[in-house]
Design a protein around this motif. Structure first.
Motif, PDB file in Angstrom:
ATOM      1  N   SER A 135      45.939  32.677  38.278  1.00 50.08           N
ATOM      2  CA  SER A 135      46.889  32.811  37.270  1.00 50.08           C
ATOM      3  C   SER A 135      48.031  31.832  37.217  1.00 50.08           C
ATOM      4  O   SER A 135      48.459  31.179  38.083  1.00 50.08           O
ATOM      5  CB  SER A 135      47.638  34.267  37.291  1.00 50.08           C
ATOM      6  N   PHE A 174      45.447  33.076  32.741  1.00 59.64           N
ATOM      7  CA  PHE A 174      44.418  33.263  33.990  1.00 59.64           C
ATOM      8  C   PHE A 174      42.946  32.817  33.687  1.00 59.64           C
ATOM      9  O   PHE A 174      42.640  32.975  32.328  1.00 59.64           O
ATOM     10  CB  PHE A 174      44.479  34.600  34.441  1.00 59.64           C
ATOM     11  N   ALA A 211      52.670  34.677  33.624  1.00 52.88           N
ATOM     12  CA  ALA A 211      51.536  35.512  34.290  1.00 52.88           C
ATOM     13  C   ALA A 211      51.560  35.025  35.831  1.00 52.88           C
ATOM     14  O   ALA A 211      52.016  33.990  36.343  1.00 52.88           O
ATOM     15  CB  ALA A 211      50.106  35.002  34.068  1.00 52.88           C
ATOM     16  N   ILE A 219      47.084  38.318  40.230  1.00 52.67           N
ATOM     17  CA  ILE A 219      46.121  38.830  39.646  1.00 52.67           C
ATOM     18  C   ILE A 219      45.117  39.302  40.779  1.00 52.67           C
ATOM     19  O   ILE A 219      44.944  38.742  41.720  1.00 52.67           O
ATOM     20  CB  ILE A 219      45.410  37.681  38.923  1.00 52.67           C
ATOM     21  N   VAL A 278      46.784  41.918  35.893  1.00 52.59           N
ATOM     22  CA  VAL A 278      47.516  40.770  36.034  1.00 52.59           C
ATOM     23  C   VAL A 278      48.961  41.233  35.730  1.00 52.59           C
ATOM     24  O   VAL A 278      49.343  41.923  34.602  1.00 52.59           O
ATOM     25  CB  VAL A 278      47.238  39.894  34.839  1.00 52.59           C
ATOM     26  N   ASN A 331      52.709  40.373  34.616  1.00 52.90           N
ATOM     27  CA  ASN A 331      53.163  39.460  33.682  1.00 52.90           C
ATOM     28  C   ASN A 331      54.488  39.336  33.772  1.00 52.90           C
ATOM     29  O   ASN A 331      55.399  40.674  33.265  1.00 52.90           O
ATOM     30  CB  ASN A 331      52.466  39.710  32.446  1.00 52.90           C
TER      31      ASN A 331
END
Length: 386
Positions: free
Chosen positions: A128, A135, A159, A162, A173, A175
């Motif tokens: 990411s 990603f 991001a 992950i 993920v 964020n």
């Protein structure tokens, strides 16, 4: 008669000695790896499982701004992301007897990865990019990361981490700037990632999802918020892969003097509450989150106050109970926990040592067991038992 008896005793003694030597030669060994961003190196240590003492080993060259690392599920390889140009993912083979690292390959990548991880089969690597809001998914062949990526997927701003769930079917993920947790389905046969329905969940207002940790039974996902040092607990539906928010728990003591922070780096988020502060010296700046492998306790790190926070985990409900905070290395970005759930190893980006803490199995409290030299800007820790 005496001679025969002496020979029998000798043979028995040799047998016992041989068994002891054999058991020692096959005894599990635990190794600790730390990436030193400013030095461009990775430090190796062996951890004594009975005492927690670290014995320094080799330090291997990697590349300036080497930061996130990940270990293959079979413990044969260590992967490290270099965040200076040219960006790369390096593969190191782990010697099963000594824990030494031997560089196998360096694969070019197009982005600076803030986080890397592997799927449960070790056939795919996820990376990411905080700066590029995306990603990627790359195939791994014979331990080497293949280029170009199989997929590149955009997210909202910043991001961060992950992670694939233990079933190897659902990918998530965090964020940070977008205040979301993205949820995807993952096909382990092809490496293809597709958005789940819905494709993301909004985090509580003002919280910036950073790092992720799954409960060992795959029932809960814990998300560390960087900006207010809170842990968001989500229930994970094993049939659909969808998350449902359960609780939000503060990792700060009630008497904290820290204030809510804002995303670091270039200003790309126009939300007023997300703008970087002119003076961030009192900003909350959380970093890392891990559960003990036995699932009993959860720990987080906060960089401004340089502390670790401990929680007791209710395995049935996923609920967290605050245990306490513990001073640690200055600006603790990364830490890891040994597979036997007995020790926690923590680094500090502004410290020239790393700390080993013993975990009290009855309470989850931390006790400092020792400090050891480390490189400059130490920021990531991986632990392997072979």
């Amino acid at each position: 008669m005496k001679s025969m008896l002496h020979h029998a005793i000798a043979r028995a003694s040799l047998g016992v000695l041989g068994a002891l030597l054999c058991s020692q030669s096959f005894a599990a060994k635990t190794f600790v790896y730390v990436s030193n961003a400013a030095d461009g190196t990775i430090s190796t240590y062996q951890l004594a499982e009975q005492t927690g003492k670290l014995t320094p080993g080799d330090t291997v060259a990697s590349g300036k701004q080497v930061m996130p690392m990940a270990v293959s599920p079979d413990h044969r390889y260590l992967y490290a992301a270099v965040r200076s140009t040219p960006y790369a993912i390096q593969t190191f083979a782990i010697d099963p007897g000594t824990g030494k690292l031997h560089k196998v390959s360096q694969s070019p990548v197009a982005y600076s990865f803030a986080y890397i991880s592997l799927d449960q089969s070790g056939r795919y690597l996820f990376g990411s990019s905080y700066d590029d809001d995306l990603f990627t998914v790359n195939a791994i062949r014979h331990g080497v990361v293949a280029d170009p990526p199989l997929q590149t997927l955009k997210t909202e701003q910043n991001a961060h981490s992950i992670r694939i769930d233990p079933s190897n079917r659902y990918l998530f993920v965090a964020n940070l700037g977008g205040e979301k947790v993205y949820q995807y389905r993952f096909d382990a046969h092809t490496g293809k990632v597709t958005p789940n329905d819905p494709p993301y969940l909004d985090a509580p207002t003002g919280l910036g999802p950073r790092h992720l940790a799954f409960s060992p039974d795959d029932r809960y996902l814990y998300v560390l918020d960087e900006l207010q040092d809170k842990v968001i607990t989500y229930a994970l539906d094993p049939k659909s892969g969808r998350l449902t928010q359960q609780a939000v728990t503060s990792a700060l003591p009630a008497d904290t003097r820290l204030v809510p922070g804002a995303p670091r780096g270039a200003v790309r988020n126009h939300t007023p509450a997300m703008q970087p502060h002119a003076d961030p010296s009192h900003d909350i700046w959380s970093a890392d989150i891990h559960l003990t492998p036995d699932g009993n306790y959860l720990y987080t790190s906060e960089r401004t106050s340089s502390v670790l926070t401990a929680f007791k985990v209710d395995k049935a409900s996923g609920a967290l109970t605050f245990v306490g905070t513990y001073p640690t290395e200055q600006q603790p970005r990364g830490f890891a926990i040994t597979p036997d759930s007995r020790y926690l190893v923590c680094t500090g980006e502004k410290s020239d040592t790393l700390s080993v803490f013993a975990i009290d199995p009855a309470t989850g409290k931390l006790r400092l067991d020792g400090k050891y030299p480390v490189g400059h800007d130490a920021n990531w820790v991986e632990i392997v038992t072979l």
